[in-house]
Design an enzyme around this catalytic site. Sequence first.
Site, short mmCIF file in Angstrom:
data_model
loop_
_atom_site.label_atom_id
_atom_site.label_comp_id
_atom_site.label_asym_id
_atom_site.label_seq_id
_atom_site.Cartn_x
_atom_site.Cartn_y
_atom_site.Cartn_z
N ARG A 238 0.85 -1.19 0.00
CA ARG A 238 0.00 0.00 0.00
C ARG A 238 0.89 1.24 0.00
O ARG A 238 1.92 1.29 0.68
CB ARG A 238 -0.91 0.04 1.24
CG ARG A 238 -2.13 -0.85 1.14
CD ARG A 238 -3.15 -0.36 0.11
NE ARG A 238 -4.33 -1.21 0.05
CZ ARG A 238 -4.48 -2.29 -0.74
NH1 ARG A 238 -3.51 -2.64 -1.57
NH2 ARG A 238 -5.60 -2.98 -0.74
N GLU A 267 -3.35 7.60 -4.23
CA GLU A 267 -3.81 7.09 -5.53
C GLU A 267 -5.13 7.73 -5.94
O GLU A 267 -6.00 7.90 -5.08
CB GLU A 267 -4.05 5.57 -5.42
CG GLU A 267 -2.81 4.76 -5.36
CD GLU A 267 -3.07 3.27 -5.21
OE1 GLU A 267 -2.19 2.59 -4.70
OE2 GLU A 267 -4.16 2.80 -5.61
N HIS A 285 -1.42 0.28 -9.86
CA HIS A 285 -2.03 -0.66 -8.91
C HIS A 285 -2.62 -1.87 -9.64
O HIS A 285 -3.84 -2.11 -9.61
CB HIS A 285 -3.10 0.05 -8.06
CG HIS A 285 -3.38 -0.67 -6.76
ND1 HIS A 285 -3.74 -0.01 -5.61
CD2 HIS A 285 -3.35 -1.99 -6.45
CE1 HIS A 285 -3.94 -0.91 -4.64
NE2 HIS A 285 -3.70 -2.11 -5.13
P1 NAP Z 1 -1.03 -11.48 4.80
O1 NAP Z 1 -0.93 -12.90 4.39
O2 NAP Z 1 -1.93 -11.11 5.92
O3 NAP Z 1 0.45 -10.97 5.12
C1 NAP Z 1 0.73 -9.78 5.78
C2 NAP Z 1 1.94 -10.01 6.63
O4 NAP Z 1 2.31 -8.78 7.23
C3 NAP Z 1 1.70 -11.00 7.77
O5 NAP Z 1 2.73 -11.92 7.79
C4 NAP Z 1 1.74 -10.11 9.01
O6 NAP Z 1 2.32 -10.76 10.13
C5 NAP Z 1 2.68 -9.03 8.58
N1 NAP Z 1 2.52 -7.81 9.37
C6 NAP Z 1 1.40 -7.20 9.74
N2 NAP Z 1 1.67 -6.09 10.44
C7 NAP Z 1 3.00 -6.02 10.51
C8 NAP Z 1 3.90 -5.11 11.12
N3 NAP Z 1 3.44 -4.05 11.81
N4 NAP Z 1 5.23 -5.32 11.00
C9 NAP Z 1 5.68 -6.40 10.32
N5 NAP Z 1 4.86 -7.31 9.73
C10 NAP Z 1 3.55 -7.12 9.84
O7 NAP Z 1 -1.47 -10.56 3.56
P2 NAP Z 1 -1.14 -10.79 2.01
O8 NAP Z 1 -2.22 -11.56 1.38
O9 NAP Z 1 0.26 -11.23 1.88
O10 NAP Z 1 -1.28 -9.27 1.51
C11 NAP Z 1 -0.43 -8.26 2.02
C12 NAP Z 1 -0.88 -6.90 1.52
O11 NAP Z 1 -0.58 -6.77 0.13
C13 NAP Z 1 -2.38 -6.62 1.59
O12 NAP Z 1 -2.77 -6.19 2.85
C14 NAP Z 1 -2.58 -5.56 0.54
O13 NAP Z 1 -2.49 -4.29 1.13
C15 NAP Z 1 -1.41 -5.77 -0.42
N6 NAP Z 1 -1.83 -6.23 -1.76
C16 NAP Z 1 -1.62 -5.44 -2.83
C17 NAP Z 1 -1.96 -5.87 -4.10
C18 NAP Z 1 -1.73 -5.02 -5.32
O14 NAP Z 1 -2.54 -5.06 -6.23
N7 NAP Z 1 -0.66 -4.26 -5.38
C19 NAP Z 1 -2.56 -7.12 -4.27
C20 NAP Z 1 -2.77 -7.90 -3.15
C21 NAP Z 1 -2.40 -7.45 -1.89
P3 NAP Z 1 1.45 -11.27 11.36
O15 NAP Z 1 1.37 -12.73 11.11
O16 NAP Z 1 2.29 -10.91 12.52
O17 NAP Z 1 0.14 -10.56 11.36
C1 GLV Z 2 -5.16 -5.14 -3.83
O1 GLV Z 2 -4.51 -4.17 -3.66
C2 GLV Z 2 -5.61 -5.98 -2.78
O2 GLV Z 2 -5.43 -5.64 -1.60
O3 GLV Z 2 -6.19 -7.04 -3.10
#
Ligand code: NAP
Ligand code: GLV
Length: 324
Positions: A238, A267, A285
Amino acid sequence: MKPRVLITRHVYPAAVAILQEHCIVDYHDTYDVMDEERLAKKLQHAQGVLCQLTDPLTANVIAKAPLLRCISQIAVGHDNIDVAAATARGIAVTNTPGVLTEATADLTFALLLAVARRLPAAEQFLRAGKWQRWDVDLWCGADVHGRTIGLVGLGRIGQAVARRAKGFGMRVLYSSRREATAAVEQELGAIRVPLDALLRESDFVSLHVPLLPETKHLIGIEQLCGMRKGAFLINTARGQIVDEAALVAALEEGLIAGAGLDVFEHEPQLHPGLLALPNVVLLPHVGSAVTSVRSLMCALAAQDCTAVLTGERPKHLVNPQVLA
Ligand code: NAP
Ligand code: GLV
């Protein structure tokens, strides 16, 4: 009586068909983004809403939707939704994790390669008819293979990026609130280090944490100063996780080598300095923008919305306490 569901913006057709089986659907089939006032008005009679990361589901909007029982987000990130306000009202919030993990990890790696090897600029050079011959130093960039990648957050997407990095023979560091299991660390060859050490030792720093109050501006000028001079920052998480003005300053001053960005602090507005920089690759994005993936995300959100409204348990509940 059938519950009413608002679809805030254009979606893949599967989602509409799924919702229409059990609900009266108010489909706002445009690419426009509703502001808070318009969204609140549209939600006055709705029990459910199928929304996107552009939609401001704020406490204020939620307070003006007296019948609302479900907010289904077509995305994994849900920082546009005031989950605390929804939870306080017993409103279920659902999202679409998992189905987009590999696509987003692919895009992260595409950005990393593009910025390290200067691909967009080299292609523009060719298209502009400037290519005269092969030169020994024409469009040379930075090595990827064998370098160190630092993953901030080792959740679903962070781990999928680590698997790709391993294939490129990279050393993988990560920083996270919680330690990954020994099995995950071993599979990925990932070593947990504090954030400052990760910044100091990585050639590529890639962000994979959600946007939370504690991750806002996690990367500011102090952290950018702590990175290697030849390092690259990749952000597909983000925009607000990075202080964009500080990043522009760091890139202008050559504190780091470059950045690959899919997300931005405001954005779709970009810091004007970013567009002027030659050492950045900027994308609108598109992390999960694969047709089959986006279609699945729409269907999944619609299924979960229907599940909540028909008294079944949804697959991906952000606030499980509401259905405890
Ligand atoms: P996820 O599986 O929940 O992974 C997030 C990770 O971040 C978890 O391991 C979490 O650890 C860790 N975390 C949370 N808060 C933290 C902190 N303060 N310091 C260090 N680590 C921390 O989520 P995901 O599916 O991988 O997605 C991650 C993010 O990618 C989404 O939230 C979204 O914003 C972004 N995203 C962007 C796109 C795009 O189109 N560009 C697409 C998909 C996702 P814990 O286990 O400790 O909670
Ligand atoms: C995209 O940014 C998502 O969080 O799925």
